[in-house]
Enzyme design. Structure first.
Site, PDB file in Angstrom:
ATOM      1  N   ASP A  87       0.855  -1.187   0.000  1.00 41.54           N
ATOM      2  CA  ASP A  87       0.000   0.000   0.000  1.00 41.54           C
ATOM      3  C   ASP A  87       0.893   1.240   0.000  1.00 41.54           C
ATOM      4  OD1 ASP A  87      -2.071   1.768   0.237  1.00 41.54           O
ATOM      5  OD2 ASP A  87      -2.591   1.243   2.302  1.00 41.54           O
TER       6      ASP A  87
ATOM      7  N   ASP B 171      -3.378   2.321  -5.808  1.00 37.71           N
ATOM      8  CA  ASP B 171      -2.225   2.400  -4.911  1.00 37.71           C
ATOM      9  C   ASP B 171      -2.064   1.168  -4.020  1.00 37.71           C
ATOM     10  OD1 ASP B 171      -4.542   2.961  -3.490  1.00 37.71           O
ATOM     11  OD2 ASP B 171      -3.577   4.365  -2.126  1.00 37.71           O
ATOM     12  N   GLU B 172      -2.745   0.086  -4.354  1.00 31.27           N
ATOM     13  CA  GLU B 172      -2.663  -1.139  -3.559  1.00 31.27           C
ATOM     14  C   GLU B 172      -2.558  -2.362  -4.465  1.00 31.27           C
ATOM     15  OE1 GLU B 172      -5.463  -1.496  -0.061  1.00 31.27           O
ATOM     16  OE2 GLU B 172      -6.431   0.145  -1.143  1.00 31.27           O
TER      17      GLU B 172
END
Length: 404
Positions: A13, A115-116
């Site tokens: 993350d 974003d993960e």
């Protein structure tokens, strides 16, 4: 990890993704101020009063600014707040660059959001030390090559890996394996459990459920009565029960690579050879693990001025031999290195094929020798898989003992 054959899942993350990506881009363009070090936010049109905070710096957070509030109220809390408009094309490029690094380690990458990502890195699951070393390598590469930081959660299931990545931030690695649930997960407020929304928390509190541990030990039939199927799901999650797989694009793996940014610049050939040996051992082991051989071998050097140079060679015969790959890597390095201090070294194996590439002949001495080397390589792979990465170490990598 109690068993070496357990799954090993990473959840990665990006810390304050939009802000970090904008900050890293500005620094690369020559700006002196890092948005992450000042009171700043990423948000929409401030003049229209309709913009909201999409991401915030730690300084902005300390001023009471929260994600989702209007820029108008955020400005009231912090008069010198720096507001930057979002650049979604930049964010997509940063996300793609990050996933390209992940693909150097495993083809099993699931993009969970911009974003993960989840990574299935079970092939590295030889020991907790090996798993932590892999996580550090990935985290440090992203920081040095892309300019932003990530949190990595490690577990044997996806759910717990995601929960672990939300522990202390930024730039951290956390584990949350099934045998750590009671110690690390159950003490947390129930609202921190994945998929438990803000509206659900008061309803759980009315049932005297305040922590994740309370939920895990609650009568599941009562939870199903009050929350239907969601009650069973929450109970399973509180107990770390999750059998979902990492969903990845089933494309043909084009190559395997590994690189390392050195803590101190290397200035000698012998020290470079030691680093290259470690990189080759990792890449060759992964090559054999997926039952592939390579035709093309490449070496990359980054000097202290951050300039990269690479050289590659295509072999007449495909190989998965550690020694053969290492011999080629050393030759490429010797041709490439001009004697300048080395900041980064990388090795890539591409143009892959199936490993049943050779038909041995009893009259071909070199083929017999190659097969003996393959047997040795696979024996070492097996020992490391069973007893850990450090169970077999080349003598050149051992530290010299001091004798009195």
């Amino acid at each position: 990890m109690n068993k070496f054959n357990d799954k090993l899942i990473f959840h990665i993350d990006v810390n304050s993704a939009f802000l970090s990506w904008s900050a890293a881009d500005r620094l690369m363009r020559g700006e002196n101020i890092d948005l992450r070090d000042i009171a700043s936010v990423i948000g929409g049109d401030e003049q229209s009063r309709r913009g909201v905070v999409l991401a915030k710096s730690m300084s902005a957070k300390k001023n009471g600014i929260v994600t989702g509030e209007s820029l108008f109220t955020a400005r009231k809390k912090c008069g010198d707040l720096v507001v930057v408009s979002p650049d979604f094309s930049l964010y997509e490029r940063c996300s793609r660059s990050m996933r390209e690094i992940f693909s150097d380690y495993t083809p099993y990458v699931e993009k969970f959001s911009i974003d993960e990502c989840f990574l299935d890195v079970t092939s590295y699951n030889t020991s907790i030390e090996a798993a932590l070393s892999l996580a550090r390598d990935i985290k440090d590469r992203i920081k040095s090559e892309l300019g932003f930081t990530v949190n990595i959660g490690m577990s044997d299931v996806k759910l717990l890996a995601k929960m672990a990545s939300d522990f202390e931030k930024p730039d951290k690695i956390h584990t949350l394996f099934k045998n750590e649930i009671k110690k690390k997960l159950w003490k947390l407020p129930v609202g921190e459990l994945f998929m438990v929304g803000k509206k659900t928390v008061p309803r759980l509190n009315n049932l005297n459920i305040f922590t994740i541990g309370d939920l895990a030990q609650y009568d599941v039939s009562i939870l199903k009565y009050h929350f239907k199927s969601s009650g069973l799901t929450m109970w399973k999650y509180a107990n770390g029960i999750d059998d979902s797989e990492v969903k990845y694009n089933k494309y043909e793996l084009k190559g395997i690579s590994n690189s390392t940014t050195l803590s101190e610049n290397i200035k000698s050939r012998n020290e470079a050879y030691k680093v290259l040996l470690t990189l080759v051992e990792h890449t060759a082991t992964r090559l054999r693990d997926i039952k592939k051989c390579c035709y093309c071998i490449s070496v990359t050097i980054r000097n202290q001025e951050f300039n990269d140079s690479s050289r590659s060679r295509t072999l007449n015969n495909a190989t998965d031999s550690t020694q053969e790959i290492l011999d080629t890597v050393k030759k490429l390095f010797d041709e490439l290195w001009k004697g300048e201090p080395i900041r980064l070294l990388g090795v890539s194996l591409t143009n892959l094929c199936e490993d049943n590439f050779k038909q041995l002949s009893i009259f071909d001495i070199s083929s017999v020798r190659d097969e003996r080397q393959r047997v040795i390589d696979k024996t070492i792979d097996s020992l490391r898989s069973k007893y850990g990465e450090t169970s077999v170490i080349k003598s050149v990598l051992l530290k010299k003992k001091q004798y009195k």
